[in-house]
Design a protein around this motif. Structure first.
Motif, mmCIF file in Angstrom:
data_model
loop_
_atom_site.group_PDB
_atom_site.id
_atom_site.type_symbol
_atom_site.label_atom_id
_atom_site.label_comp_id
_atom_site.label_asym_id
_atom_site.label_seq_id
_atom_site.Cartn_x
_atom_site.Cartn_y
_atom_site.Cartn_z
ATOM 1 N N UNK A 114 0.865 -1.175 0.000
ATOM 2 C CA UNK A 114 0.000 0.000 0.000
ATOM 3 C C UNK A 114 0.904 1.229 0.000
ATOM 4 N N UNK A 115 0.612 2.199 -0.862
ATOM 5 C CA UNK A 115 1.482 3.368 -0.876
ATOM 6 C C UNK A 115 0.694 4.656 -1.048
ATOM 7 N N UNK A 116 1.303 5.739 -0.600
ATOM 8 C CA UNK A 116 0.745 7.086 -0.695
ATOM 9 C C UNK A 116 1.802 7.979 -1.314
ATOM 10 N N UNK A 117 1.471 8.626 -2.446
ATOM 11 C CA UNK A 117 2.404 9.497 -3.153
ATOM 12 C C UNK A 117 1.777 10.871 -3.338
ATOM 13 N N UNK A 118 2.567 11.899 -3.128
ATOM 14 C CA UNK A 118 2.023 13.246 -3.224
ATOM 15 C C UNK A 118 2.314 13.946 -4.543
ATOM 16 N N UNK A 119 3.529 13.791 -5.093
ATOM 17 C CA UNK A 119 3.901 14.568 -6.275
ATOM 18 C C UNK A 119 4.258 13.725 -7.493
ATOM 19 N N UNK A 120 4.501 12.449 -7.309
ATOM 20 C CA UNK A 120 4.872 11.591 -8.436
ATOM 21 C C UNK A 120 4.113 10.264 -8.344
#
Length: 284
Positions: A114-120
């Protein structure tokens, strides 16, 4: 064999879990050493991941520590059986920094990501051109061969999603990641289209948090939660401008699980997210 100067994150994790079992049992390193007929210094090296440990010793120590969690013991023995050179990322040892190898190893052994990315976009969903643009933009500039090695390594990481039984991959990205024209308009559009295609696969769930969301405003943290074969081996990988790192303390794992749960609730559904990405792609 002399102690390792730079154990991998997984080797260190094996030692760390053995240390936790010992401390939970109220045993000293000296007592553990006596149980397996070695010295206290060697137990310290094992618990730091600086030297290996046999399956036989793991099982003896588990009995001494009154650990009856067979699933955990088997998982630790599986790590002990691993050896350098058996996986594709070992070819990059001495070519890329150890952290690159550690993240590939973490993903390879995960049962769910599971991941959370803000700009890429997440590395597992990046196109080659998009990844190249990111690495080519690093400051100070990287040598051409370093950029190429990083891109090649990132593309090979995606092989876990091509396995017969790939791990479930749940990605949440902010709208900013969709609108950043990394590499220029064409590269950015191709990246959006690639993400759309990938999100149709059953093992991949992609959600978007739009700028209009009023429920989730934490945009500073980029994190990936990797589920291990047993809960005790779950890990969190965090990425910052100053480098990445791994967290495995129970409190840290709970914190990032909560962060991801909140982000998921605030995000659009997978179907709404695909429509949103398609709309942004058309704007390009």
């Amino acid at each position: 064999m002399p102690p390792r100067d730079n154990p991998t994150a997984r080797q260190a994790r094996l030692g760390g879990e053995l240390r936790k079992l010992r401390e939970r049992a109220g045993k000293t390193a000296r007592e553990a050493a006596g149980m397996v007929s070695t010295d206290q210094a060697k137990i310290s090296h094992i618990e730091a991941g600086r030297i290996g440990v046999s399956e036989d010793r793991i099982r003896k120590l588990a009995i001494f520590y009154a650990c009856d969690d067979e699933a955990l013991i088997e998982a630790l023995c599986a790590i002990a059986r691993e050896h350098r050179g058996q996986h594709w990322w070992d070819a990059y040892r001495g070519v890329l920094a150890p952290g690159f190898l550690d993240i590939a190893e973490l993903e390879h052994h995960a049962t769910r990501l599971r991941c959370l990315q803000s700009l890429t976009f997440p590395g597992l969903l990046q196109t080659e051109d998009y990844a190249h643009a990111l690495f080519a933009g690093v400051i100070p500039a990287l040598p051409v061969d370093e950029v190429q090695a990083r891109v090649e390594h990132r593309m090979k990481r995606q092989s876990i999603l091509e396995r017969d039984e790939p791990p479930q991959f749940d990605a949440i990205v902010f709208e900013a990641a969709l609108r950043m024209r990394v590499g220029g308009r064409k590269v950015a559009r191709d990246q959006l289209e690639y993400a759309l295609t990938a999100s149709e696969r059953p093992e991949i769930t992609l959600r978007v948090i739009p700028f209009t969301s009023e429920d989730f405003i934490e945009v500073t943290q980029t994190a990936m939660y990797a589920h291990g074969v047993v809960p005790q081996l779950d890990s969190v990988h965090i990425d910052t401008p100053f480098g990445g790192g791994f967290l495995d303390a129970v409190a840290d794992r709970k914190r990032y699980q909560t962060l991801l749960d909140l982000a998921e609730k605030a995000a659009l559904s997978p179907e709404e997210s695909r429509s949103f990405i398609h709309h942004v792609a058309r704007e390009l």
